[in-house]
Motif scaffolding. Structure first.
Motif, PDB file in Angstrom:
ATOM      1  N   ASN A   1       0.838  -1.190   0.000  1.00  0.00           N
ATOM      2  CA  ASN A   1       0.000   0.000   0.000  1.00  0.00           C
ATOM      3  C   ASN A   1       0.871   1.237   0.000  1.00  0.00           C
ATOM      4  O   ASN A   1       1.937   1.254   0.620  1.00  0.00           O
ATOM      5  CB  ASN A   1      -0.882   0.061   1.256  1.00  0.00           C
TER       6      ASN A   1
ATOM      7  N   PHE B   1       1.553   4.673   1.526  1.00  0.00           N
ATOM      8  CA  PHE B   1       1.183   5.098   2.878  1.00  0.00           C
ATOM      9  C   PHE B   1       2.068   6.270   3.293  1.00  0.00           C
ATOM     10  O   PHE B   1       3.276   6.094   3.468  1.00  0.00           O
ATOM     11  CB  PHE B   1       1.385   3.901   3.823  1.00  0.00           C
ATOM     12  N   ASN B   2       1.497   7.435   3.403  1.00  0.00           N
ATOM     13  CA  ASN B   2       2.243   8.626   3.835  1.00  0.00           C
ATOM     14  C   ASN B   2       3.513   8.845   2.999  1.00  0.00           C
ATOM     15  O   ASN B   2       4.569   9.164   3.531  1.00  0.00           O
ATOM     16  CB  ASN B   2       2.638   8.504   5.307  1.00  0.00           C
TER      17      ASN B   2
ATOM     18  N   LEU C   1       3.992   0.563   2.390  1.00  0.00           N
ATOM     19  CA  LEU C   1       3.605  -0.312   3.486  1.00  0.00           C
ATOM     20  C   LEU C   1       3.413  -1.713   2.923  1.00  0.00           C
ATOM     21  O   LEU C   1       2.638  -1.911   1.980  1.00  0.00           O
ATOM     22  CB  LEU C   1       2.295   0.187   4.097  1.00  0.00           C
TER      23      LEU C   1
ATOM     24  N   VAL D   1      -4.670  -5.525   3.376  1.00  0.00           N
ATOM     25  CA  VAL D   1      -4.386  -4.288   4.106  1.00  0.00           C
ATOM     26  C   VAL D   1      -5.021  -3.120   3.360  1.00  0.00           C
ATOM     27  O   VAL D   1      -4.943  -3.040   2.140  1.00  0.00           O
ATOM     28  CB  VAL D   1      -2.857  -4.056   4.211  1.00  0.00           C
ATOM     29  N   GLN D   2      -5.688  -2.244   4.119  1.00  0.00           N
ATOM     30  CA  GLN D   2      -6.170  -0.988   3.558  1.00  0.00           C
ATOM     31  C   GLN D   2      -5.704   0.108   4.490  1.00  0.00           C
ATOM     32  O   GLN D   2      -5.548  -0.114   5.694  1.00  0.00           O
ATOM     33  CB  GLN D   2      -7.707  -0.966   3.480  1.00  0.00           C
ATOM     34  N   THR D   3      -5.482   1.301   3.941  1.00  0.00           N
ATOM     35  CA  THR D   3      -5.027   2.391   4.800  1.00  0.00           C
ATOM     36  C   THR D   3      -5.881   3.624   4.558  1.00  0.00           C
ATOM     37  O   THR D   3      -6.506   3.776   3.499  1.00  0.00           O
ATOM     38  CB  THR D   3      -3.562   2.752   4.513  1.00  0.00           C
ATOM     39  N   ARG D   4      -5.920   4.479   5.570  1.00  0.00           N
ATOM     40  CA  ARG D   4      -6.630   5.753   5.470  1.00  0.00           C
ATOM     41  C   ARG D   4      -5.935   6.686   6.443  1.00  0.00           C
ATOM     42  O   ARG D   4      -5.917   6.419   7.650  1.00  0.00           O
ATOM     43  CB  ARG D   4      -8.096   5.542   5.844  1.00  0.00           C
TER      44      ARG D   4
ATOM     45  N   ASP E   1      -3.420   7.898   8.815  1.00  0.00           N
ATOM     46  CA  ASP E   1      -2.406   7.154   9.548  1.00  0.00           C
ATOM     47  C   ASP E   1      -2.903   5.783   9.997  1.00  0.00           C
ATOM     48  O   ASP E   1      -2.198   5.054  10.679  1.00  0.00           O
ATOM     49  CB  ASP E   1      -1.972   7.944  10.789  1.00  0.00           C
TER      50      ASP E   1
ATOM     51  N   ILE F   1      -4.262   1.900   9.648  1.00  0.00           N
ATOM     52  CA  ILE F   1      -4.023   0.712   8.832  1.00  0.00           C
ATOM     53  C   ILE F   1      -5.010  -0.355   9.277  1.00  0.00           C
ATOM     54  O   ILE F   1      -5.081  -0.671  10.473  1.00  0.00           O
ATOM     55  CB  ILE F   1      -2.581   0.187   9.045  1.00  0.00           C
TER      56      ILE F   1
ATOM     57  N   TYR G   1      -0.160   4.433  12.681  1.00  0.00           N
ATOM     58  CA  TYR G   1       1.241   4.809  12.511  1.00  0.00           C
ATOM     59  C   TYR G   1       1.483   6.088  13.289  1.00  0.00           C
ATOM     60  O   TYR G   1       0.764   7.079  13.115  1.00  0.00           O
ATOM     61  CB  TYR G   1       1.533   5.018  11.024  1.00  0.00           C
TER      62      TYR G   1
ATOM     63  N   ILE H   1       4.480   1.616  14.477  1.00  0.00           N
ATOM     64  CA  ILE H   1       3.119   1.173  14.168  1.00  0.00           C
ATOM     65  C   ILE H   1       2.616   0.394  15.370  1.00  0.00           C
ATOM     66  O   ILE H   1       3.294  -0.512  15.859  1.00  0.00           O
ATOM     67  CB  ILE H   1       3.092   0.296  12.903  1.00  0.00           C
TER      68      ILE H   1
END
Lengths: 146, 1088
Positions: free
Chosen positions: B828, B830-831, B835, B872-875, B877, B879, B893, B900
């Motif tokens: 993913n 991520f920031n 990730l 895994v999905q992120t939004r 910070d 996870i 995170y 994490i």
């Protein structure tokens, strides 16, 4: 695993048989070989013909007017009407709602055994007739088993 | 999004799991019945091919499908058993065209270990009993009595625990089964048992055969006169009976599907895992079997089921590719194949991954799936709505109307295109070079706006302008006759057909004119109380040049009226209600049913069924198509009439199975449309858009369009990169040498779908995921691929790689690679970092520039504590991790600490197949018992313990195995006409080829629809008496609970298929008018 040779032996035998039927002309003459190969090909085609022929037909009209779709075209989508029953006959007749007999298999076998052992006695009882039924109510078989 | 979700199918399952042939709908009709996991389809065999009859939703996943003929019955009954231990026996009632339930029941046992090799359901050929193998060590019997009625079921103990197949043998005086099983030394044997119905027990059968092929997996019972069974192994095929044993070797292959050809059981079709079709022949002399023979016929899709139909035509149902209708030819074709493919039927399953892209940049998403498996692997481009493929365009501002004209009545093609503007009319025609150029029609008035234009009888043309009606010869193009508007009046609206003109001058005056040979005759003139806003006299009766009805829309009282012609007597007045005037009316017939359509100035459309003889209107429905005035026009495509509704959201209205359907068109704003069929642009449409006139062809009229891009190998992951306009896919191909697969990363052009670059992975290296991303301080677009080395001796991969590619000159360039200590299941962005989910761990990598200008991945931090972190999905910070077997957990995170940490988890033991984040607090999960659920973060809870727990808030049994969720939509999303809000949606793809939608609804709408669902369950019954409530209840090995916070959109949308009487029944209990219910449900159908 120890048994596999058995199958393999059968396999080999089978191959021999098929070879015989396919190549009935055993010959060492090289000049005749190509001719034979051709004959074998013809033989194979004839054989395939006999295997493939005579497809079952229930109604000769079925598919008679179907033309093959263009192979380069995109596959088609068949879209029949979706069925949404609103009638009451989705409920089966009352005696046709089936469940599994609740008796445990072990108990069932116990009862069956006991009945079997009872049977000769009840036969005699029947010939003597009119013995009151309730005398058999006790699981006599069980007792006699023990 | 929210916790109140609506789940609906956009594309129904297409994976064919079972099929059978018999006389189901009538004694003399032959039917093919197909199971597609949760639906069955009934087809009729006809001279023209398969004729679809019915698509039947079943409240269960179909485990067994069998046709059988009880004693004294003239036609077959259908036995269906579902994976959740329900069964039913269905009979077709030809009189009412209904499926009626002859019997049903529950065959579950409270204790018992479900079988590993799938459920088996079989029917004794002499119809004495139904046998079921559902739990290890148990064989369930449902006996028939002598009247064909089912009796109470009972279990028999089956000693064989690892059963591979069970079949009833033919021609046994007592019902007898053959059991193919594996013993605890992994050797395989067949045993036979007689079923003693009296003793409810097995009796040793007539024969047994030990030590079969180690890959033996399928039994084929052979009918009389031969009897016995064929045992299909991976290296041998064996015929076995009490008196004979014959075997032949075969090329190593896995055969899972067979179809019997002859009633006497002498020939069978077999399909192996590579899609090769074989013919197996039992050679026999009278009743004595002398040998077996197998011949290769050719290649088909990898079959899951084969049904011989009739006259050498065979249905091949497939789970891994398109299903096919094939013909067996007597002579081989040039490639030596005896198989001729007659037709192919789309199958999207198994969808292993998909992405949503806007390839044509029209603001509408298309789904590109990785579909199929093995050699039948493909990409499928799935698009909602109808596409206009633009062929030519010219810039033209201010178009007020468009009409096409022929130069004579019998000319198959159109010649002129009449384009009307506010102060003039221009005439365009195709010249010799197939270019559109301006021309003249001498008798027409080019100096004013044209209100209507039409080919008329006797090779005449008619033009209506604001001051006159002109009749012109189409051959000489000279004016033949003219009707002038009375002094002081001008024509406001007009319509015409080949022999009639109807127009309105100001002040409610309605004038009816008939077109004769070189003459216009004013036949009737009436005055209405209000101004007229729109008119139509499109002929829908038997006479295609003359209409006996006129439809008139009115200002002021907002009504639509039906008048007779030529008398202009009022037949019917229908008040539309509201304050928006009708702007376009149209009389039209769909599938022979006459309709009146009436479009309003605010994008709403009324439809009525029309009685031609008395003008009566019925079945009033209202839908919202857009927000701007609509103009309606008919056009033809493939000899069927459809209606084009031009507006800000152009729509094609068509009819399927006597139901009006509305399909989006892939254009943003269309003001006018007319059909324009010329030699250069056959079957095209002329379309006026803002500042442009274009000519284009139209797709086939259907709701979802699927384009197939065959790959010949199995695509497992896909990702789109906007910057380079490419797709990257991870694929695998079975190598020619045995048991080896080669895995690739391939780059495809997103327009042509050509493979433009390939990166071959190492031996044993699998491509597990692919991502397009850019990094902090490096805005270039990269493809990141996660891999795993799957070594035969390892249980779990202990090594993998992360590969970073750039697309340079259309080629994949490997820029960096990083070895990992396990399989990289997921990547993913991520920031601005990467990730990765690697075995049990979540790991964050930085993209660091080296001194020489190149980059490398540097590990920053990680989080342990999963069984396998698969999804895994992120939004922001946050996870969200979907674990192999430990449901969903939420990590965060922490920038300052560079760490994490776990915030919360769901403590249920769900085996996950996909996760998605709906909003900050609500996460959606799919698990391997075919359930959907939502969990919510409790950030406001009082205790740490509660905050650390993800609360399960929604549960639902979907009955589908979901492989992938993605935020997005298949349709062009415009604010809902009433609320102005956009309903957010997530798309999912499943193993059965279903594309579905999860839509989060506002709470009040959810409550309304929940009530509708409760009422619909009472009206729409489950086929076979199966219960909707039980079907949708969340179910796994541990628990079964009622569905909550999910609505069954498939059920709710079937409201629109109900008869008027049933709709009214629902409307009455709901206390909501039918029209309102229809409108609200129609709006939901526009989500997909």
């Amino acid at each position: 695993m120890a048994t596999r040779p058995q199958i393999a032996a059968e396999k080999k035998k089978k191959i021999e048989i098929t070879n015989k039927t396919r190549h009935p002309y055993q010959t060492n003459n090289a000049t005749k070989l190509s001719h034979k190969v051709r004959e074998i090909e013809i033989e194979r085609e004839r054989e395939m013909g006999s295997l493939l022929g005579d497809w079952p037909s229930f109604d000769p009209h079925n598919f008679s007017q179907l033309r093959p779709a263009d192979p380069t075209a995109q596959p088609s989508k068949l879209t029949p009407v979706t069925y949404h029953p609103t009638h009451n006959r989705t409920i089966p007749p009352p005696n046709q709602v089936i469940t599994t007999e609740s008796k445990n298999i072990l108990l069932r076998q116990f009862y069956q055994k006991s009945e079997e052992q009872l049977r000769p006695k009840t036969k005699r009882a029947a010939s003597e007739s009119l013995m009151p039924e309730h005398s058999c109510k006790q699981p006599r078989g069980l007792n006699s088993d023990a | 999004m929210s916790v109140w979700n609506y789940v609906v199918t956009a594309h129904k399952p297409t994976n064919v799991t079972h099929s059978c042939v018999g006389n189901f709908t009538a004694p003399n009709q032959l039917n093919l019945i197909i199971a597609k996991c949760t639906r069955i389809e009934i087809h009729l065999l006809t001279p023209h091919g398969l004729q679809p009859m019915l698509d039947v939703p079943i409240y269960g996943r179909i485990a067994t499908l069998e046709l059988f003929r009880p004693h004294n019955e003239a036609q077959d009954f259908l036995f269906i058993a579902t994976q959740r231990y329900k069964f039913c026996v269905l009979q077709w009632d030809a009189e009412s065209s209904d499926l009626i339930t002859r019997a049903m029941g529950d065959v579950s046992d409270r204790i018992g270990r479900p079988t590993d090799n799938g459920q088996i359901g079989i029917i004794d050929p002499d119809c004495r009993l139904i046998g079921l193998h559902l739990y290890d060590g148990l064989f369930k019997v449902i006996p028939f009595d002598n009247k064909g009625q089912l009796k109470e079921a009972f279990n028999i103990r089956l000693e064989e625990l690892q059963v591979l197949d069970i079949k009833f043998l033919y021609g046994c005086s007592k019902p007898t089964i053959g059991v193919l099983y594996q013993d605890n030394k992994d050797a395989r044997h067949v045993k036979t048992y007689e079923v003693s119905l009296k003793d409810k027990d097995f009796v040793e059968g007539p024969w047994s055969q030990s030590n079969l092929d180690n890959g033996a997996g399928l039994l084929i019972p052979v009918p009389l006169p031969l009897g016995g069974v064929i045992i299909i192994g991976e290296e041998t095929i064996v015929y076995c009976s009490a008196t004979a044993f014959k075997a032949i070797p075969i090329r190593p292959s896995i055969i899972r599907a067979y179809g019997r050809v002859d009633a006497d059981g002498s020939r069978y079709l077999l399909s192996d895992h590579t899609g090769l079709l074989h013919l197996l022949v039992i050679i026999h002399e009278k009743e004595r079997v002398t040998g077996l023979k197998i011949e290769n016929l050719g290649e088909t899709s990898v079959a899951s089921t084969i049904s011989y139909l009739d006259n050498a035509v065979v249905y091949v149902g497939s789970s891994y590719g398109d299903s096919q209708l094939i013909k067996l030819n007597l002579q081989p074709d040039a490639k030596g194949s005896y198989v001729e493919v007659l037709d192919r039927y789309v199958n999207l399953g198994p969808i292993t991954d998909f992405c949503i892209v806007d390839l044509e940049r029209q603001g509408q998403g298309q789904v590109v799936t990785c579909s199929g498996a093995y050699k039948d692997g493909s990409l499928r481009v799935v698009r909602n709505g109808i596409g206009i493929n633009e062929q030519a365009a010219v810039e033209l501002e201010g178009i007020k109307g468009l009409w096409s004209l022929k130069s004579s009545t019998d000319d198959p093609h159109d010649t002129f295109l009449v384009v009307s503007f506010i102060t003039e009319t221009r005439f365009l025609a195709m010249n010799m070079e197939d270019e559109l150029e301006e021309t003249e029609i001498e008798g027409f008035d080019a100096q004013t706006q044209t209100l209507y234009c039409q080919n008329a009888i006797n090779d005449q043309l008619v033009q209506v302008t604001s001051n006159a009606v002109r009749l012109v010869s189409s051959t000489s193009r000279e004016l033949l006759d003219q009707w002038n508007a009375p002094a002081g009046f001008s024509v406001n609206v007009a319509t015409a057909n080949a022999s009639q003109v109807l127009l309105a001058t100001g002040g409610g005056n309605l004038v009816y004119i008939e077109i004769r040979e070189s003459k216009l005759v004013e036949v009737k003139h009436i005055q209405l109380e209000y101004e007229i806003s729109c008119l139509d006299i499109n002929p829908i009766g038997e006479n295609s040049t003359h209409s006996s009805l006129a439809a008139v829309g009115m200002w002021t009282d907002i009504s639509v009226r039906i008048f007779s012609l030529p008398g202009l007597e009022l037949f019917k007045k229908e008040n539309l209600g509201g304050e928006i005037i009708p702007r376009s009316v149209l009389l039209c017939a769909f599938e022979g049913v006459p309709y009146l359509l009436c479009a309003l100035g605010d994008g709403h459309l009324f439809s009525f069924q029309l009685n031609i003889s008395n003008g009566a209107l019925g079945d009033r429905k209202k839908v919202s198509l857009g927000t701007q005035p609509i103009s309606l026009r008919t056009f033809s495509s493939k000899d069927t009439t459809h209606v084009f509704a031009a507006s800000d959201r152009p729509t094609v209205i068509y009819s399927s199975n006597k139901k009006l359907l509305y399909s989006n068109v892939n254009l943003k704003e269309v003001s006018h449309m007319c059909p324009f069929n010329t030699a250069a642009f056959p079957d095209s449409l002329a379309i006026a858009k803002e500042g442009e006139l274009s000519i284009g062809t139209i797709d086939d009229i259907q709701k979802l369009h699927i384009r197939t891009i065959p790959l010949g190998e199995h695509a497992r992951r896909i990702c789109h990169q906007e910057k380079t306009r490419t797709f990257a896919i991870c694929t695998l191909r079975a190598a020619s040498t045995e048991d080896m697969e080669t895995h690739f990363v391939r780059l495809l052009d997103d327009q042509s779908f050509d493979i433009i670059s390939t990166y071959a992975l190492d031996a044993y290296e699998y491509g597990c995921c692919v991502l397009s991303c850019s990094f902090a301080e490096d805005s270039n677009a990269y493809y990141c691929v996660g891999t795993a080395y799957v070594l035969p001796e390892e249980n779990e991969p202990s090594k993998g790689r992360i590969l970073i590619f750039a697309v340079e000159d259309g080629k994949l360039q490997l820029l960096a690679e990083k070895e990992t200590k396990g399989a990289v299941y997921r990547l993913n962005s991520f920031n601005g970092k990467l990730l990765a989910a690697i075995n049990q761990k979540i790991q964050l990598y930085k993209w660091v520039a080296r001194e020489d200008g190149s980059h490398e991945l540097q590990s920053e931090c990680g989080h342990h504590g999963h069984i396998l972190a698969l999804y895994v999905q992120t939004r922001g910070d946050f996870i969200v991790v979907g674990d192999l077997m430990k449901s969903i957990s939420l990590l965060v995170y922490k920038h300052e600490e560079g760490a994490i940490e776990e915030l919360a988890r769901d403590y249920n033991a769900n085996w996950m197949t996909a996760v998605e984040i709906l909003d900050d607090d609500v996460y959606l999960g799919a698990e391997n018992n075919f359930n959907l659920f939502t969990v919510r973060k409790n950030s406001d809870a009082a205790t740490d313990e509660e905050r650390g727990r993800l609360e399960v808030v929604g549960e639902f049994h979907l009955g589908e195995f979901i492989n992938c969720f993605r935020h997005g939509s298949l349709v062009m999303r415009l604010p809902d006409s009433d609320t102005g809000a956009i309903i957010p949606t997530v798309i999912f793809g499943t193993v059965n080829g279903v594309i579905g939608i999860v839509a989060s609804l506002p709470h009040d709408q959810y409550l309304f629809l929940e009530k509708l669902q409760v009422n619909l369950v009472k009206v729409i019954k489950g086929v076979g008496g199966l219960s909707h409530e039980q079907w949708r209840s969340f179910n796994n090995e541990k628990k079964t609970v009622d569905a909550r916070n999910f609505l069954d959109g498939d059920l709710i949308e079937s409201f629109l298929d109900l008869s008027r009487v049933k709709m009214e029944e629902v409307s009455k209990t709901m206390g909501v008018p039918v029209e309102e219910l229809c409108k609200r449900v129609e709006e939901l159908t526009r989500l997909h």
